[in-house]
Scaffold this active site. Structure first.
Site, PDB file in Angstrom:
ATOM      1  N   ASP A 284       0.833  -1.211   0.000  1.00  0.00           N
ATOM      2  CA  ASP A 284       0.000   0.000   0.000  1.00  0.00           C
ATOM      3  C   ASP A 284       0.867   1.260   0.000  1.00  0.00           C
ATOM      4  O   ASP A 284       0.595   2.225  -0.719  1.00  0.00           O
ATOM      5  CB  ASP A 284      -1.002  -0.005   1.166  1.00  0.00           C
ATOM      6  CG  ASP A 284      -0.385  -0.374   2.503  1.00  0.00           C
ATOM      7  OD1 ASP A 284       0.789  -0.768   2.543  1.00  0.00           O
ATOM      8  OD2 ASP A 284      -1.089  -0.260   3.530  1.00  0.00           O
TER       9      ASP A 284
ATOM     10  N   ASP B 296       0.560  -1.656 -13.793  1.00  0.00           N
ATOM     11  CA  ASP B 296      -0.369  -0.748 -14.488  1.00  0.00           C
ATOM     12  C   ASP B 296      -0.182   0.666 -13.942  1.00  0.00           C
ATOM     13  O   ASP B 296      -0.164   1.648 -14.692  1.00  0.00           O
ATOM     14  CB  ASP B 296      -1.829  -1.169 -14.277  1.00  0.00           C
ATOM     15  CG  ASP B 296      -2.348  -2.068 -15.386  1.00  0.00           C
ATOM     16  OD1 ASP B 296      -1.520  -2.786 -15.977  1.00  0.00           O
ATOM     17  OD2 ASP B 296      -3.564  -2.059 -15.664  1.00  0.00           O
TER      18      ASP B 296
HETATM   19 MN    MN Z   1      -2.498  -6.508 -15.713  1.00  0.00          MN
END
Ligand code: MN
Ligand code: IPM
Length: 352
Positions: free
Chosen positions: A221, A249
């Protein structure tokens, strides 16, 4: 050199971006006197349509027999909104990873000098970013036991890791760190998850074999935050499958477009090279998708699968030149002229 490459174009924009990478590879082969033999095979939604399964045995055989695999993308919207579909294109990718033993996904993130202001992040935050996320690819919650109970009203997915799976991934991370800045970050959630505690314990045990490498341990996190706050503070990062999926991503935002980032998946058998983006169905067949992530994946293929560094460098140089000269697709063109996917490919091949 003779290069025997399996070509898996897949779905959506896959075939269009793969075509451009093939043009570039053929131009490189011509210039450096290599002989490429391409063998095409089907995977993904197009394979389900053709033969009812997303990674047919015939495709697996072609992949096993090749020296490297160049892969486009898979996925089709007709499956996305149907959680009950009995077979899905993504299963093809997961099967391919498992059957080829592709346990490590190498996703570099870097910036392009001419694109630095295209990133939604401020220049001073991202300048100098050059990091690699090494994502474990054949274990964890993706492949753990899953199912339903209580008449379908309770669902579970299990995250399982063995020490052996962690060691083989971490070993690549340590080796990569040794060749770079000798810094390694192990990303986990060891404050909560038992599997993460095994990751941390295993990597800590391995530290003695790499005394020159400084290892940091960070919770996922916090990394999600710091990755966009100070990406240039990271170098080599290792993490489990799902954390890696999400963080890579996120990291793609740093470069300014998802259409730019290449990846390599390596493991027990043939290595696979693919753009990190998906099949972008809205753009399929329109000749507008950015082919650079696939072209840069081909550069990784020359270097990692064949040891042809000069060839890889030339591809990267020509890609940089195309960006600097504005020979770019609409995702990067802004107010300037947008070139077609195929025009970018032709320009790159000509400039090789
Ligand atoms: Mn992915
Ligand atoms: C990726 C993709 C895949 C994954 C999907 C398509 C199964 O998102 O390669 O990152 O989740 O691994």
């Amino acid at each position: 050199m003779k290069l025997n490459i399996a070509l898996l174009a897949g779905d959506g924009i896959g075939p269009e971006v793969i075509d451009q990478a093939v043009k570039v590879c053929n131009a490189v082969a011509k210039k450096f006197d290599h002989e490429i033999s391409w063998t095409s095979a089907i995977t993904g939604a197009c394979a389900i349509d053709a033969v009812g399964e997303p990674y047919p045995d015939a495709t697996h055989e072609i992949c096993m027999a090749a020296d490297a695999i160049l892969f486009g993308a898979i996925g089709d919207p007709k499956y996305d909104n149907d959680p009950k579909a009995p077979v899905r294109p993504e299963q093809g990718l997961l099967l391919m990873r498992k059957k080829l033993g592709l346990f490590a996904n190498v996703r570099p993130t870097f910036t392009f000098p001419s694109l630095i202001d295209k990133s939604p992040l401020k220049r001073e935050r991202i300048e100098g970013t050059d990091l690699i996320i090494l994502r474990e690819l054949t274990g964890g919650i993706y492949f753990g036991e899953r199912g339903r109970k209580d008449n379908g009203n309770t669902a579970f997915d299990t995250c399982t890791y063995t020490r052996e799976e962690i060691v083989r991934l971490a070993k690549l991370g340590f080796e990569m760190a040794m060749k770079r800045s000798k810094r390694l970050c192990c990303v986990d959630k060891a404050n909560v998850l038992e599997s993460s505690r095994l990751w941390r314990e295993t990597v800590q045990d391995m530290e003695k074999d790499y005394p020159e490498v400084t290892v940091s341990y960070e919770f996922v996190d916090a990394v999600a935050m710091r990755l966009v706050q100070w990406p240039s503070s990271y170098d080599v990062m290792i993490t489990e499958n799902l954390f890696g999926d999400i963080l890579t991503d996120e990291a793609s935002v740093i470069s300014g477009s998802m259409g730019l980032m290449p990846s390599a998946s390596i493991g027990l058998h043939t290595s696979l090279f693919e753009p990190i983006h998906g099949s972008y169905p809205q753009a399929a067949g329109k000749d507008i998708a950015n082919p650079l992530a696939t072209v840069l994946s081909a550069a990784m293929m020359f270097e990692d699968a064949f040891g042809l560094k000069e060839e890889a460098e030339l591809i990267r140089e020509v890609v940089n030149k195309s960006l600097a000269e504005g020979i770019v697709t609409e995702d990067l063109a802004g107010e300037s002229k947008a070139y077609k996917t195929s025009e970018v490919g032709d320009w790159l091949a000509k400039n090789i």
